[in-house]
Design an enzyme around this catalytic site. Sequence first.
Site: not given
Length: 623
Positions: A182-183, A346, A348, A350-351, A446
Amino acid sequence: MVLSLRLHNLLSPTFRPKPASVSNASLSPPNPSLSFLFSPLPRLPLRTSHSLTIKATSSSSPSSPTTVADQQGIKINLVPTKPIEGQKTGTSGLRKKVKVFQQDNYLANWIQALFNSLPPEDYKNGLLVLGGDGRYFNREAAQIIIKIAAGNGVGKILVGKEGILSTPAVSAANGGFIMSASHNPGGPDYDWGIKFNYSSGQPAPESITDKIYGNTLSISEIKIADIADVDLSTLGVIKYGNFSVEVVDPVSDYLELLENVFDFQLIKSLLQLEFRFLFDAMHAVTGAYAKPIFVDKLGASPDSISNGVPLEDFGHGHPDPNLTYAKDLVNILYSENGPDFGAASDGDGDRNMILGRGFFVTPSDSVAIIAANAQEAIPYFRSGPKGLARSMPTSGALDRVAEKLNLPFFEVPTGWKFFGNLMDAGKLSICGEESFGTGSDHIREKDGIWAVLAWLSIIAYRNKDKKPGEKLVSVSDVVKEHWATYGRNFFSRYDYEECESAGANKMVDYLRELISSSKPGDKYGNYVLQFADDFTYTDPVDGSVVSKQGVRFVFTDGSRIIYRLSGTGSAGATVRIYIEQYEPDASKHDADAQTALKPLIDLALSVSKLKDFTGREKPTVIT
């Protein structure tokens, strides 16, 4: 929990397997009728790969792999292995340092444990999706996952070109493997992660992840197909006996979904006005999506995309779209002649972070404003949202929108998986988390680009009758109008990353002891306690219960202090403190959040004794 859908039915029709007649280990081009969907994808920079093999390990005497014949028409090696400690998933999958995953059989054990946790009928001869954010180690990991999937009888793997598929795109395809931390930063010395999305595309619930963890403690054998590595740089289908891998364009189907959600022509009309737009892909996965969506489809200028090539180490950056790690974007938006609108996503995809010129939109405000404007600005919600939800630490701004619109409202623990049941039951349309996550029931994750398009839709709708040269309604105008209607929830989060786990856990234990003796009416400085608890959630759909989801101090004026240990890091513990205060007086809405919240922030640090337990004097990140 048995999967509600067979894995071979998990995908939308355009993603489902097509009849193939090519020979063993041969390559065929994509379906010609879909050739218009495939667009060029930025290539990840090449570098020396870390050589990985699945090795036979055993707690008893050394043993060698056994080979068995399989109905797939390929050789399957049964490789002895032994359990490896520390493979329990967190909030969003299994995340560790790259070097941990590079240990013998570390990733292979977890993937095999996952297959051991699912009923065979849910994947045998079925189809699974595989993708990731382009970070370091994804290429090697993809080959391991493909071979173990084949060894366990999966019929087909659908993988994004170069291994690229954003988390929202995988969810849109109704699930599969996502290679991402992720982030968190990427590179040989940084983070890697894997998670499994199932059923309608939502992250696997604890009933599945608990089974996976249980199987990692007893695993003794890995089933791996004896096939060559797959070339992920070329679109097409490769067949090995009855098993096949299809390398697909990662953008086309996801873009088609977004076109069914938003009015692209409305957004395009905004970008044709004197409206300057900047999107920072942070050298992460949305770099593969930004040009096809924002430039090619919506007509934005090519120079509106910043850091648009996915890199394995994210350009030595930290792909977390917040005021600290997206500082270059923030500086541009806060410059004297900054763009009208800025956004970032981010690792991947999703943010998201939303900015206006000289103006930051908190994620808590963002989801509330999207919900308040969705019905008129976004065609997908033309009939109105079904319900709204937020994570417990997220500010109460969304609650006020739900109340005004007379919509069902839900408060859930942190973790997007808790929204999935509500969506599947038709109870929820729009939801968000203060951790820069916003989305809707168009998928079960998200979605960073969705949030950006939602905001562009709102701004475009507010300016739809404007003529060239007329002053446009801005991001700050929309936010301040919302505050004037609903009041402002001042909100901030203090992150203390990579704390010593022992000290962080002692702090939480201390807080739990404190709330056990607290009672309504207790004084905390100038604040009077309404209640204090450790948040417990009962799912209204299936009745499942999760506890110990965050220590809350809620005061009689609506102010809140919340303490949590984050489950999204890969090392140590991240302590998060959330501070919120509601202000109905419009004359006070322009105050700086840190100034308005200072008495509450000081109280939060004093009550928790954070410095005593962790040794930290300053947060790593403030949002």
